[in-house]
Motif scaffolding. Structure first.
Motif, mmCIF file in Angstrom:
data_model
loop_
_atom_site.group_PDB
_atom_site.id
_atom_site.type_symbol
_atom_site.label_atom_id
_atom_site.label_comp_id
_atom_site.label_asym_id
_atom_site.label_seq_id
_atom_site.Cartn_x
_atom_site.Cartn_y
_atom_site.Cartn_z
ATOM 1 N N SER A 54 14.895 2.347 16.534
ATOM 2 C CA SER A 54 13.525 2.849 16.667
ATOM 3 C C SER A 54 13.079 3.581 15.405
ATOM 4 O O SER A 54 11.955 3.400 14.933
ATOM 5 N N ASN A 55 13.970 4.402 14.847
ATOM 6 C CA ASN A 55 13.627 5.149 13.625
ATOM 7 C C ASN A 55 13.365 4.217 12.447
ATOM 8 O O ASN A 55 12.402 4.414 11.697
ATOM 9 N N ILE A 56 14.197 3.218 12.289
ATOM 10 C CA ILE A 56 13.982 2.314 11.155
ATOM 11 C C ILE A 56 12.734 1.468 11.363
ATOM 12 O O ILE A 56 12.011 1.171 10.411
ATOM 13 N N MET A 57 12.447 1.084 12.604
ATOM 14 C CA MET A 57 11.217 0.332 12.879
ATOM 15 C C MET A 57 9.991 1.182 12.549
ATOM 16 O O MET A 57 9.030 0.678 11.960
ATOM 17 N N SER A 58 10.029 2.451 12.910
ATOM 18 C CA SER A 58 8.916 3.353 12.578
ATOM 19 C C SER A 58 8.753 3.469 11.067
ATOM 20 O O SER A 58 7.637 3.426 10.542
ATOM 21 N N PHE A 59 9.873 3.609 10.373
ATOM 22 C CA PHE A 59 9.831 3.700 8.915
ATOM 23 C C PHE A 59 9.246 2.418 8.312
ATOM 24 O O PHE A 59 8.375 2.476 7.434
ATOM 25 N N ILE A 60 9.695 1.263 8.779
ATOM 26 C CA ILE A 60 9.207 -0.010 8.248
ATOM 27 C C ILE A 60 7.713 -0.165 8.501
ATOM 28 O O ILE A 60 6.961 -0.610 7.621
ATOM 29 N N GLU A 61 7.244 0.210 9.679
ATOM 30 C CA GLU A 61 5.810 0.130 9.987
ATOM 31 C C GLU A 61 5.008 1.012 9.040
ATOM 32 O O GLU A 61 3.959 0.603 8.530
ATOM 33 N N ARG A 62 5.481 2.213 8.798
ATOM 34 C CA ARG A 62 4.796 3.122 7.860
ATOM 35 C C ARG A 62 4.834 2.559 6.443
ATOM 36 O O ARG A 62 3.849 2.634 5.708
ATOM 37 N N GLU B 93 5.048 -0.625 5.604
ATOM 38 C CA GLU B 93 4.124 -1.765 5.559
ATOM 39 C C GLU B 93 2.681 -1.288 5.401
ATOM 40 O O GLU B 93 1.920 -1.854 4.608
ATOM 41 N N ARG B 94 2.305 -0.255 6.141
ATOM 42 C CA ARG B 94 0.937 0.286 6.022
ATOM 43 C C ARG B 94 0.693 0.836 4.623
ATOM 44 O O ARG B 94 -0.374 0.647 4.044
ATOM 45 N N ALA B 95 1.704 1.510 4.062
ATOM 46 C CA ALA B 95 1.560 2.070 2.715
ATOM 47 C C ALA B 95 1.401 0.954 1.683
ATOM 48 O O ALA B 95 0.557 1.043 0.776
ATOM 49 N N VAL B 96 2.189 -0.101 1.819
ATOM 50 C CA VAL B 96 2.082 -1.238 0.893
ATOM 51 C C VAL B 96 0.710 -1.885 1.040
ATOM 52 O O VAL B 96 0.045 -2.190 0.048
#
Length: 161
Positions: free
Chosen positions: A138-146, A148-151
């Protein structure tokens, strides 16, 4: 995999300096592992990846959106889709809203093949991710989503200037 020397050099740098590089390396290794496993079932990367992306994006996906998802440019996607059409794995239709655009759909045969591919991927993911608990995932998925939004926002800012 990276040599011991290369890995030691990377590890001597700060996490922030090498994070995206390491994510790229892990992603490339994962794709290579999937390619080897799926190719041992008789499917080439040129077959399984576009079918699986189309499955994830959904029937009616525009040809240009599939190309973007795969990271492929126009002429290459046309050749790849022609091969899948010839094999009877997809069908292509004009988009009713925009006659210039083409929509893609999995055929019955294509869907059956995607089911086989999906089973292989799930098996490999289960083996790989079994060492991580649900909170870590869950933590890594949250990080990846953030990330992706930043990119995406950085890309949007670059195109608007």
């Amino acid at each position: 995999m990276l040599s011991i020397y290369a890995m030691q050099k990377l590890l001597s740098q700060s996490n922030r300096e090498i994070l995206l590089f390491r994510l790229g390396v892990v992603t490339r290794h994962w794709r290579q592992r999937l390619d080897q496993t799926i190719e041992s079932s008789g499917l080439t990367e040129a077959t399984w990846r576009p079918l699986f992306h189309l499955h994830l994006l959904g029937d009616g996906t525009r040809q240009k959106d599939l190309a973007e998802s795969l990271g492929i440019k126009g002429p290459s996607i046309v050749r790849l889709l022609e091969a899948l059409l010839t094999k009877g794995l997809i069908r292509r239709e004009e988009d009713e809203e925009d006659r210039r655009a083409k929509q893609l759909f999995l055929t019955h045969e294509g869907r059956a093949l995607v089911n086989e591919i999906h089973a292989i991927i799930l098996d490999q993911e289960t083996k790989l991710l079994s060492q991580f608990n649900d909170d870590e995932i869950s933590n890594i998925m949250s990080f990846i989503e953030r990330l992706e939004r930043a990119v995406d926002s950085q890309e949007s800012a670059t195109h608007s200037s």
